[in-house]
Design a protein around this motif. Structure first.
Motif, PDB file in Angstrom:
ATOM      1  N   TYR A 156      16.752  13.756  -3.086  1.00 43.34           N
ATOM      2  CA  TYR A 156      17.403  12.473  -2.854  1.00 43.34           C
ATOM      3  C   TYR A 156      18.909  12.706  -2.930  1.00 43.34           C
ATOM      4  N   VAL A 157      19.659  12.147  -1.983  1.00 51.85           N
ATOM      5  CA  VAL A 157      21.104  12.321  -1.959  1.00 51.85           C
ATOM      6  C   VAL A 157      21.777  10.970  -2.200  1.00 51.85           C
ATOM      7  N   THR A 158      22.541  10.871  -3.289  1.00 50.98           N
ATOM      8  CA  THR A 158      23.321   9.660  -3.547  1.00 50.98           C
ATOM      9  C   THR A 158      24.793   9.995  -3.331  1.00 50.98           C
ATOM     10  N   ALA A 159      25.418   9.260  -2.416  1.00 50.18           N
ATOM     11  CA  ALA A 159      26.781   9.593  -1.996  1.00 50.18           C
ATOM     12  C   ALA A 159      27.812   8.561  -2.439  1.00 50.18           C
ATOM     13  N   ASN A 160      27.359   7.507  -3.133  1.00 53.80           N
ATOM     14  CA  ASN A 160      28.272   6.502  -3.670  1.00 53.80           C
ATOM     15  C   ASN A 160      29.005   5.739  -2.573  1.00 53.80           C
ATOM     16  N   CYS A 161      30.334   5.680  -2.571  1.00 55.41           N
ATOM     17  CA  CYS A 161      31.061   4.830  -1.628  1.00 55.41           C
ATOM     18  C   CYS A 161      31.607   5.636  -0.454  1.00 55.41           C
ATOM     19  N   PHE A 162      31.103   5.348   0.751  1.00 55.56           N
ATOM     20  CA  PHE A 162      31.649   5.987   1.946  1.00 55.56           C
ATOM     21  C   PHE A 162      33.118   5.613   2.092  1.00 55.56           C
ATOM     22  N   ALA A 163      33.959   6.616   2.324  1.00 53.40           N
ATOM     23  CA  ALA A 163      35.400   6.371   2.403  1.00 53.40           C
ATOM     24  C   ALA A 163      35.755   5.404   3.524  1.00 53.40           C
ATOM     25  N   PRO A 178      43.616  -0.573   5.743  1.00 53.26           N
ATOM     26  CA  PRO A 178      44.328  -0.806   4.486  1.00 53.26           C
ATOM     27  C   PRO A 178      45.384  -1.897   4.622  1.00 53.26           C
ATOM     28  N   PRO A 179      45.453  -2.814   3.656  1.00 55.92           N
ATOM     29  CA  PRO A 179      46.492  -3.850   3.703  1.00 55.92           C
ATOM     30  C   PRO A 179      47.871  -3.248   3.459  1.00 55.92           C
ATOM     31  N   LYS A 180      48.884  -3.923   3.997  1.00 59.13           N
ATOM     32  CA  LYS A 180      50.248  -3.416   3.853  1.00 59.13           C
ATOM     33  C   LYS A 180      51.157  -4.374   3.097  1.00 59.13           C
ATOM     34  N   GLU A 181      50.589  -5.526   2.709  1.00 57.85           N
ATOM     35  CA  GLU A 181      51.404  -6.501   1.980  1.00 57.85           C
ATOM     36  C   GLU A 181      50.784  -6.874   0.635  1.00 57.85           C
ATOM     37  N   LYS A 182      49.514  -7.273   0.641  1.00 53.91           N
ATOM     38  CA  LYS A 182      48.873  -7.686  -0.606  1.00 53.91           C
ATOM     39  C   LYS A 182      47.433  -7.206  -0.643  1.00 53.91           C
ATOM     40  N   VAL A 183      46.932  -7.055  -1.860  1.00 49.33           N
ATOM     41  CA  VAL A 183      45.599  -6.494  -2.046  1.00 49.33           C
ATOM     42  C   VAL A 183      44.874  -7.250  -3.155  1.00 49.33           C
ATOM     43  N   THR A 184      43.595  -7.495  -2.952  1.00 50.25           N
ATOM     44  CA  THR A 184      42.771  -8.134  -3.979  1.00 50.25           C
ATOM     45  C   THR A 184      42.251  -7.075  -4.939  1.00 50.25           C
ATOM     46  N   ILE A 185      42.438  -7.324  -6.219  1.00 55.03           N
ATOM     47  CA  ILE A 185      41.989  -6.403  -7.267  1.00 55.03           C
ATOM     48  C   ILE A 185      40.796  -7.036  -7.987  1.00 55.03           C
ATOM     49  N   TYR A 186      39.715  -6.260  -8.104  1.00 57.70           N
ATOM     50  CA  TYR A 186      38.504  -6.752  -8.766  1.00 57.70           C
ATOM     51  C   TYR A 186      38.648  -6.608 -10.272  1.00 57.70           C
ATOM     52  N   GLY A 187      38.713  -7.742 -10.970  1.00 64.66           N
ATOM     53  CA  GLY A 187      38.900  -7.716 -12.416  1.00 64.66           C
ATOM     54  C   GLY A 187      40.229  -7.092 -12.759  1.00 64.66           C
ATOM     55  N   ASP A 188      40.200  -6.138 -13.714  1.00 64.71           N
ATOM     56  CA  ASP A 188      41.455  -5.454 -14.057  1.00 64.71           C
ATOM     57  C   ASP A 188      41.711  -4.252 -13.148  1.00 64.71           C
ATOM     58  N   GLY A 189      40.729  -3.949 -12.284  1.00 67.44           N
ATOM     59  CA  GLY A 189      40.919  -2.854 -11.326  1.00 67.44           C
ATOM     60  C   GLY A 189      40.813  -1.474 -11.923  1.00 67.44           C
ATOM     61  N   ASN A 190      40.333  -1.380 -13.161  1.00 68.08           N
ATOM     62  CA  ASN A 190      40.310  -0.088 -13.858  1.00 68.08           C
ATOM     63  C   ASN A 190      38.930   0.556 -13.948  1.00 68.08           C
ATOM     64  N   VAL A 191      37.912  -0.094 -13.391  1.00 68.76           N
ATOM     65  CA  VAL A 191      36.564   0.481 -13.407  1.00 68.76           C
ATOM     66  C   VAL A 191      36.518   1.661 -12.429  1.00 68.76           C
ATOM     67  N   LYS A 192      35.948   2.765 -12.856  1.00 67.69           N
ATOM     68  CA  LYS A 192      35.892   3.960 -12.016  1.00 67.69           C
ATOM     69  C   LYS A 192      34.752   3.853 -11.001  1.00 67.69           C
ATOM     70  N   VAL A 193      35.075   4.172  -9.761  1.00 70.02           N
ATOM     71  CA  VAL A 193      34.066   4.280  -8.702  1.00 70.02           C
ATOM     72  C   VAL A 193      34.231   5.663  -8.056  1.00 70.02           C
ATOM     73  N   ILE A 194      33.402   5.955  -7.063  1.00 70.00           N
ATOM     74  CA  ILE A 194      33.421   7.285  -6.450  1.00 70.00           C
ATOM     75  C   ILE A 194      33.514   7.134  -4.933  1.00 70.00           C
ATOM     76  N   TYR A 195      34.587   7.668  -4.354  1.00 71.48           N
ATOM     77  CA  TYR A 195      34.808   7.607  -2.913  1.00 71.48           C
ATOM     78  C   TYR A 195      34.525   8.984  -2.312  1.00 71.48           C
ATOM     79  N   VAL A 196      33.768   9.017  -1.218  1.00 67.10           N
ATOM     80  CA  VAL A 196      33.405  10.296  -0.610  1.00 67.10           C
ATOM     81  C   VAL A 196      33.573  10.222   0.906  1.00 67.10           C
ATOM     82  N   ASP A 197      34.256  11.215   1.456  1.00 64.19           N
ATOM     83  CA  ASP A 197      34.382  11.319   2.908  1.00 64.19           C
ATOM     84  C   ASP A 197      33.011  11.569   3.524  1.00 64.19           C
ATOM     85  N   GLU A 198      32.712  10.864   4.610  1.00 58.23           N
ATOM     86  CA  GLU A 198      31.379  10.938   5.202  1.00 58.23           C
ATOM     87  C   GLU A 198      31.028  12.327   5.723  1.00 58.23           C
TER      88      GLU A 198
END
Length: 314
Positions: A156-163, A178-198
């Protein structure tokens, strides 16, 4: 060693086409087969992509999920099956079509490794997931149980978040840029996630097919430099952009409340983002004996870091 024969099912899809490409790149060790589903004959983009693979050396095998014998015949021609069919994000339950593939593999009896269509969050850890997005994980677990009951060798392959879906847009909803002026932050924005190039997902997947260390285990793709909080990802973009974005935080309560009025797909997206960015489901556990981590097994892979990835969008 004889060449490994690999059949990719769903080879014209988002991750499937990348796995076909990664497999073709290993032509000294792998003969690449791609399933040509009879049902796809009216989709010109998929048909042309399929035959472009043939030009590059892939062998096409015609079969249909509505014809059990054709699937058995297809499977008998190869050693490894990798399925990359789309999931159940919209409630279509398409991933359950894999049960027909499991039956074919079971009958054929020759497959050395089956990699089912997952490539996201580990479904075995998502039994608590919010509805309606929970169907994605439930369906994958149905397929896992069928594989294991049939005693089919698997990875089984788990790849987390596709970039392309989560990093390029700084994890914003309703855009892939990607936004160039403003960005929405989820909560405090400090929770770790995993981004992986496809493309890295595809490369790690191909590397695992003959590796005894991953037999009947889960391969977790967790490149250490890509384990980032949303704020850390935003900072990388700000550094490239040369300016600071306006940041608008949204509380957990407000984010969950935003599900009201959305269609099923929208509710699924919100639910999954909640689990990733508020709950931390991608990083709040240690890999146990049932799994291996891809970048540790294959340190030779020079995986794409997210600051490098984001340069494309300048």
């Amino acid at each position: 060693m004889a060449k490994r024969k690999v059949l990719v099912v769903g080879g014209t899809g988002y991750i499937g086409k990348r796995i076909v490409k990664a497999s073709l790149a290993q032509e000294d060790h792998i003969t690449t087969y791609v399933l040509q589903r009879r049902e796809m004959g009216s989709d010109i983009d998929k048909v042309q992509l399929l035959f472009s693979f043939k030009k590059q050396g892939a062998r096409l095998i015609e079969a249909s999920f509505s014809d059990h014998n054709s699937l058995v015949d297809a499977v008998k021609q190869v050693d490894v099956v990798i399925c990359t069919m789309s999931g159940s994000h919209s409630g279509s339950h398409e991933s359950l079509l894999q049960l027909k593939l499991v039956e074919a593999i079971k009958e054929a009896g020759n497959i050395k490794r089956f990699i089912p269509s997952e490539f996201g969050t580990d479904p075995s850890r998502m039994g608590h997931a919010l509805e309606p997005g929970r169907v994605t994980f439930d369906d994958k677990m149905v397929v896992r149980r069928a594989i294991e009951d049939a005693k089919i060798p698997f990875t089984y392959v788990t790849a987390n978040c596709f970039a392309g879906y989560f990093a390029a847009n700084l994890s914003q909803m309703e855009t892939l840029l990607p936004p160039k002026e403003k960005v929405t932050i989820y909560g405090d924005g400090n929770v770790k996630v995993i981004y992986v190039d496809e493309d890295d997902v595809a490369l790690y997947t191909i590397k695992t097919i003959d590796d005894p260390r991953t037999l009947n285990k889960t391969l977790h793709i967790r490149p250490p430099e890509n384990i980032l909080s949303q704020r850390e990802l935003v900072e990388k973009w700000e550094k490239l952009l040369g300016k600071e974005l306006e940041k608008i935080s949204i509380s957990q309560e407000d984010f969950l409340a935003s599900m009201k009025g959305l269609d099923g797909f929208g509710q699924t997206v919100v639910g999954h983002l909640y689990h990733f960015f508020y709950e931390g489901c991608l990083t709040n556990f240690q890999i146990g004996e049932e799994g291996e981590e891809a970048s540790e097994l294959y340190p030779d892979v020079k995986y794409i870091r997210m600051d490098e990835y984001l340069k494309l969008y300048l």
